[in-house]
Each structure stands twice: as C-alpha cells, then as structure tokens.
Design a protein around this motif. Sequence first.
Motif, PDB file in Angstrom:
ATOM      1  N   VAL A  30     -15.385 -13.629 -36.011  1.00  0.00           N
ATOM      2  CA  VAL A  30     -15.733 -14.934 -35.477  1.00  0.00           C
ATOM      3  C   VAL A  30     -16.765 -14.772 -34.358  1.00  0.00           C
ATOM      4  N   TYR A  31     -17.439 -15.879 -34.045  1.00  0.00           N
ATOM      5  CA  TYR A  31     -18.418 -15.879 -32.961  1.00  0.00           C
ATOM      6  C   TYR A  31     -17.685 -16.068 -31.641  1.00  0.00           C
ATOM      7  N   ALA A  32     -17.824 -15.107 -30.731  1.00  0.00           N
ATOM      8  CA  ALA A  32     -17.048 -15.094 -29.485  1.00  0.00           C
ATOM      9  C   ALA A  32     -17.806 -15.752 -28.344  1.00  0.00           C
ATOM     10  N   MET A  33     -17.087 -16.596 -27.601  1.00  0.00           N
ATOM     11  CA  MET A  33     -17.626 -17.221 -26.393  1.00  0.00           C
ATOM     12  C   MET A  33     -16.636 -16.989 -25.255  1.00  0.00           C
ATOM     13  N   SER A  34     -17.111 -17.126 -24.013  1.00  0.00           N
ATOM     14  CA  SER A  34     -16.214 -16.819 -22.895  1.00  0.00           C
ATOM     15  C   SER A  34     -16.477 -17.708 -21.699  1.00  0.00           C
TER      16      SER A  34
END
Length: 265
Positions: A30-34
């Motif tokens: 998945v595309y990770a964001m933080s």
Amino acid sequence: MKTALTIAGTDPSGGAGIQADIKTMTANGVYAMSAVTALVAQNTTGVKSIMEVTPEFLAEQLDCVFTDIMPDAVKTGMVSSVPLIQVIARKLKEYRVEKLVVDPVMVATSGDRLISEEAVDALKAELLPLATVLTPNIPEAEVLSGMTIHGPEDMERAARSISERYGCAVLCKGGHDLNDANDLLWRSGEAKWFYGRRIDNPNTHGTGCTLSSAIASNLAKGYDLDTSVERAKTYLSGALASMLDLGQGKGPLDHLFNLEGEFVK
C-alpha cells in the motif's frame, strides 16, 4: 493503489515508529503516509528524549493528508499527551475514518515508558471507542483491563473486558514469556486464537509497530479482520526469521525481507 496513514512518533534508528510503519506498509503493497506526533531520540538500546509536536501542527498534518489523499486505513501508534490524542480523535471523526488500528503504545521494547497516566485516560476515553481493532501486548492489556494476565484464560478475560468496555475488536498479543507468539482476537463476544511459533531472535525492536501497520495495510486492501491479522502475523514472522542483526540493543526487524527487483541488487 490502496493507501494507509500512520500517526505516530519517529525512530531515527529506523526500527520502530513512523519509519517501521512506512517500511511495513510499503512491503505490504500500500501507499504509506505519515503524520508525526513526536520526534523521539531513540535507538535499539532505549529512548533518550521525546519532543512532541504541537496539537495545531498535528491537526495541520492530518488535514493535509485527509483533504488530498484519503487513506483507506489508519493506524495510530505512540501518542504521549492528552491534547494530541484529542486532536487525533477529532480529526478521525471529522473525516469519518472507518478502518482504524490503534496500537496503544505505552512502553517501548526497551522498557521505557512512553505515555503519561493522563494520556492513558484520554486514550481510553477518546481513541479506543473509534477503533476497528486494538493491538495491546500483555502489559498494555493489563493496564487497559485492570487485570493481571498469567495465561491464555487471563488473556481471554482481559480481551473480553476491553472489547466490551470500548466497543471494538481486541487483538491481545502473546509473547512476553507467556506463550509461543499466540495471539487472541476477541470480537463480538467470540474468541479466535491465531497460533504462531516463537522465533529465537532477540532483535524485536518495533514488532508492535510492524504488526499493527501490517494489519492496517491489509484492511486497506479490503481483507476482513481475521485475514488481515493472519497475513500480518505471517509477514511479521518472516521479518523476524530473516535474522537481521543491527545495533547494540534489541535490534530492528528486516521489514523488506521479501523485497525483490532490479533496484535491490
């Protein structure tokens, strides 16, 4: 591509926190964001100091993510103060987040306490009732349930108590010299055990962050909770079994043990 957001503190040594979450989410497709809750000076030997962001800045980070790339699932990790917990809860409600994994981080693998008593109360009141699933380890489950856990029956009682109190599923993680990595999922009045095998690897820095991020990744991809937990446990076992050995303390996992392709050669 499905997306996942981690809301947590940092680890400059790369084994836990935001850094572990991003690696795990990437490895799980998945595309990770933080959104960063705190800058944590830590490594494999322990936590040196914590510098929190302001509630206003955390809110801005969350607004930037939610108004641009809406995450398919969210995971929360270390949140060490009441105002930050309140901001997170408010934004999760505002943006109607449906898939939320709460890792109630209270104590680091090194034994360092990461959250105040007041923040534990806020966590219980504000964040836990919003969760799809909580992922406490044994010490955290004892704090949340007010019970002492010595064996599987105690795990079931504690998980049931937490689930009924906060209205969410609870994955009570084994280990901590209690069993061979057997985890208990309590949901809707029923218990399901996920059996594992203890991997003889002392390097366990960031295992909780890794498991919760893997669960969130699989929920983001549309798997049900049981399947998400099963896949996450299999992934964690692989990262442990790779036997990466870095650092002077409890070292990090090999999050990208299964990475293949031209650019890793």
